[in-house]
Design a protein around this motif. Structure first.
Motif, PDB file in Angstrom:
ATOM      1  N   SER A   1       0.854  -1.193   0.000  1.00 51.84           N
ATOM      2  CA  SER A   1       0.000   0.000   0.000  1.00 51.84           C
ATOM      3  C   SER A   1       0.881   1.230   0.000  1.00 51.84           C
ATOM      4  N   ALA A   2       0.591   2.123  -0.932  1.00 50.84           N
ATOM      5  CA  ALA A   2       1.239   3.434  -0.982  1.00 50.84           C
ATOM      6  C   ALA A   2       0.140   4.434  -0.667  1.00 50.84           C
ATOM      7  N   GLY A   3      -0.176   4.588   0.611  1.00 49.18           N
ATOM      8  CA  GLY A   3      -1.342   5.367   1.008  1.00 49.18           C
ATOM      9  C   GLY A   3      -2.590   4.574   0.657  1.00 49.18           C
ATOM     10  N   VAL A   4      -3.498   5.168  -0.131  1.00 51.57           N
ATOM     11  CA  VAL A   4      -4.728   4.474  -0.513  1.00 51.57           C
ATOM     12  C   VAL A   4      -4.540   3.618  -1.768  1.00 51.57           C
ATOM     13  N   ARG A   5      -3.409   3.756  -2.432  1.00 57.36           N
ATOM     14  CA  ARG A   5      -3.158   3.054  -3.696  1.00 57.36           C
ATOM     15  C   ARG A   5      -2.393   1.757  -3.448  1.00 57.36           C
ATOM     16  N   ARG A   6      -2.861   0.665  -4.070  1.00 56.52           N
ATOM     17  CA  ARG A   6      -2.089  -0.590  -4.037  1.00 56.52           C
ATOM     18  C   ARG A   6      -1.135  -0.576  -5.208  1.00 56.52           C
ATOM     19  N   VAL A   7       0.110  -0.959  -4.958  1.00 56.97           N
ATOM     20  CA  VAL A   7       1.145  -0.972  -5.984  1.00 56.97           C
ATOM     21  C   VAL A   7       1.937  -2.266  -5.852  1.00 56.97           C
ATOM     22  N   ALA A   8       2.765  -2.528  -6.847  1.00 58.54           N
ATOM     23  CA  ALA A   8       3.714  -3.633  -6.778  1.00 58.54           C
ATOM     24  C   ALA A   8       5.109  -3.057  -7.008  1.00 58.54           C
TER      25      ALA A   8
ATOM     26  N   LEU B   1      17.720  14.187   4.835  1.00 61.26           N
ATOM     27  CA  LEU B   1      18.715  14.457   3.804  1.00 61.26           C
ATOM     28  C   LEU B   1      18.023  14.871   2.512  1.00 61.26           C
ATOM     29  N   PRO B   2      18.657  15.748   1.722  1.00 60.17           N
ATOM     30  CA  PRO B   2      18.025  16.154   0.457  1.00 60.17           C
ATOM     31  C   PRO B   2      17.932  14.977  -0.516  1.00 60.17           C
ATOM     32  N   GLY B   3      16.828  14.920  -1.257  1.00 61.14           N
ATOM     33  CA  GLY B   3      16.655  13.890  -2.284  1.00 61.14           C
ATOM     34  C   GLY B   3      16.171  12.549  -1.789  1.00 61.14           C
ATOM     35  N   VAL B   4      15.874  12.411  -0.513  1.00 63.49           N
ATOM     36  CA  VAL B   4      15.388  11.125   0.010  1.00 63.49           C
ATOM     37  C   VAL B   4      14.068  11.327   0.731  1.00 63.49           C
ATOM     38  N   GLY B   5      13.172  12.071   0.123  1.00 64.82           N
ATOM     39  CA  GLY B   5      11.886  12.362   0.725  1.00 64.82           C
ATOM     40  C   GLY B   5      11.036  11.141   0.960  1.00 64.82           C
ATOM     41  N   TYR B   6      11.327  10.047   0.278  1.00 61.71           N
ATOM     42  CA  TYR B   6      10.543   8.831   0.438  1.00 61.71           C
ATOM     43  C   TYR B   6      11.216   7.840   1.387  1.00 61.71           C
ATOM     44  N   VAL B   7      12.192   8.296   2.166  1.00 62.31           N
ATOM     45  CA  VAL B   7      12.849   7.448   3.154  1.00 62.31           C
ATOM     46  C   VAL B   7      12.297   7.803   4.523  1.00 62.31           C
ATOM     47  N   ALA B   8      11.795   6.794   5.241  1.00 57.06           N
ATOM     48  CA  ALA B   8      11.235   7.009   6.574  1.00 57.06           C
ATOM     49  C   ALA B   8      12.319   7.037   7.639  1.00 57.06           C
ATOM     50  N   GLY B   9      13.434   6.375   7.366  1.00 61.09           N
ATOM     51  CA  GLY B   9      14.524   6.289   8.321  1.00 61.09           C
ATOM     52  C   GLY B   9      15.445   5.158   7.921  1.00 61.09           C
ATOM     53  N   ALA B  10      16.333   4.808   8.830  1.00 58.25           N
ATOM     54  CA  ALA B  10      17.293   3.743   8.553  1.00 58.25           C
ATOM     55  C   ALA B  10      17.356   2.784   9.725  1.00 58.25           C
ATOM     56  N   ALA B  11      17.515   1.515   9.399  1.00 56.80           N
ATOM     57  CA  ALA B  11      17.736   0.489  10.414  1.00 56.80           C
ATOM     58  C   ALA B  11      19.226   0.177  10.425  1.00 56.80           C
TER      59      ALA B  11
ATOM     60  N   ARG C   1       4.115   6.093   0.876  1.00 58.55           N
ATOM     61  CA  ARG C   1       3.153   7.196   0.760  1.00 58.55           C
ATOM     62  C   ARG C   1       3.802   8.418   0.125  1.00 58.55           C
ATOM     63  N   ALA C   2       5.122   8.541   0.258  1.00 57.73           N
ATOM     64  CA  ALA C   2       5.836   9.691  -0.300  1.00 57.73           C
ATOM     65  C   ALA C   2       6.649   9.314  -1.545  1.00 57.73           C
ATOM     66  N   PHE C   3       6.505   8.079  -2.028  1.00 60.27           N
ATOM     67  CA  PHE C   3       7.338   7.596  -3.132  1.00 60.27           C
ATOM     68  C   PHE C   3       7.042   8.334  -4.433  1.00 60.27           C
ATOM     69  N   LEU C   4       5.763   8.523  -4.734  1.00 59.60           N
ATOM     70  CA  LEU C   4       5.381   9.256  -5.946  1.00 59.60           C
ATOM     71  C   LEU C   4       5.235  10.734  -5.616  1.00 59.60           C
ATOM     72  N   SER C   5       5.771  11.577  -6.493  1.00 61.11           N
ATOM     73  CA  SER C   5       5.524  13.003  -6.318  1.00 61.11           C
ATOM     74  C   SER C   5       4.054  13.268  -6.628  1.00 61.11           C
ATOM     75  N   GLU C   6       3.572  14.434  -6.265  1.00 63.05           N
ATOM     76  CA  GLU C   6       2.176  14.765  -6.551  1.00 63.05           C
ATOM     77  C   GLU C   6       1.917  14.737  -8.055  1.00 63.05           C
ATOM     78  N   ALA C   7       2.867  15.250  -8.842  1.00 62.80           N
ATOM     79  CA  ALA C   7       2.713  15.243 -10.304  1.00 62.80           C
ATOM     80  C   ALA C   7       2.691  13.815 -10.845  1.00 62.80           C
ATOM     81  N   GLU C   8       3.556  12.936 -10.314  1.00 64.20           N
ATOM     82  CA  GLU C   8       3.573  11.537 -10.761  1.00 64.20           C
ATOM     83  C   GLU C   8       2.265  10.846 -10.403  1.00 64.20           C
ATOM     84  N   ALA C   9       1.746  11.101  -9.213  1.00 67.73           N
ATOM     85  CA  ALA C   9       0.486  10.483  -8.793  1.00 67.73           C
ATOM     86  C   ALA C   9      -0.659  10.928  -9.701  1.00 67.73           C
ATOM     87  N   LEU C  10      -0.701  12.199 -10.037  1.00 72.91           N
ATOM     88  CA  LEU C  10      -1.748  12.702 -10.939  1.00 72.91           C
ATOM     89  C   LEU C  10      -1.606  12.103 -12.329  1.00 72.91           C
ATOM     90  N   GLN C  11      -0.367  12.008 -12.820  1.00 70.15           N
ATOM     91  CA  GLN C  11      -0.132  11.420 -14.140  1.00 70.15           C
ATOM     92  C   GLN C  11      -0.526   9.944 -14.149  1.00 70.15           C
TER      93      GLN C  11
END
Length: 161
Positions: free
Chosen positions: A85-92, A116-126, A139-149
């Protein structure tokens, strides 16, 4: 994603891509399936590799290689798809191999990589004994423009008859 607490460790699904390990919070993971042929999705953003028909559901397959700047590679029967799940969207997600679950303790968790810059889709590190694993926030993997497209491309698909 909140940092794991001492009393309730967070589980992360570890996977490899080009000999590097990554992770996803287990609550985002729905299932693992073997790779199957993908259908191209015209007008989808570049980060979408195609569509997976999973028991009648059409799921966009996110191209982690492109996003993580790894070289492109043809789909292999040895690849795995992580249905998530990427928020409400199911993805593979096409990965080389799903390794299994790891319970991340509070002492292993570091939330600072998300700053860090450029890693907006990283929640953290183990911080695991055998290396650092970036844990991704779908949930942050797709930019808003990518999600709309992607929504527009999926909306242009013909209705099943």
């Amino acid at each position: 994603m909140n940092p794991p607490s001492e009393a309730r460790p967070q589980e992360v699904l570890l996977f490899t891509l080009e000999r590097q390990r990554y992770g996803l919070p287990v609550e985002d993971v729905r299932e693992l399936v073997r790779a199957a042929r993908l259908t191209p999705l015209p007008q989808a953003p570049d980060v979408v590799e195609g569509l997976l028909n999973l028991r009648g559901d059409l799921l966009p397959v996110l191209d982690l290689r492109r996003r993580f700047r790894h070289p492109a590679r043809a789909l292999s029967p040895m690849d795995h798809f992580i249905v998530a799940s990427a928020g409400v969207r199911r993805v593979a997600l096409r990965v080389d191999r799903a390794e299994g679950l790891h319970a991340v303790t509070a002492g292993e968790w570091d939330p600072s990589p998300r700053e860090l810059p450029g890693v907006g889709y990283v929640a953290g590190a183990a911080k695991l004994p055998d290396g650092l694993v970036l844990v991704h926030d779908l949930r942050a993997f797709l930019s808003e423009a990518e999600a709309l497209q992607l929504d527009a491309a999926l909306g242009a698909l013909p209705e099943p008859s």
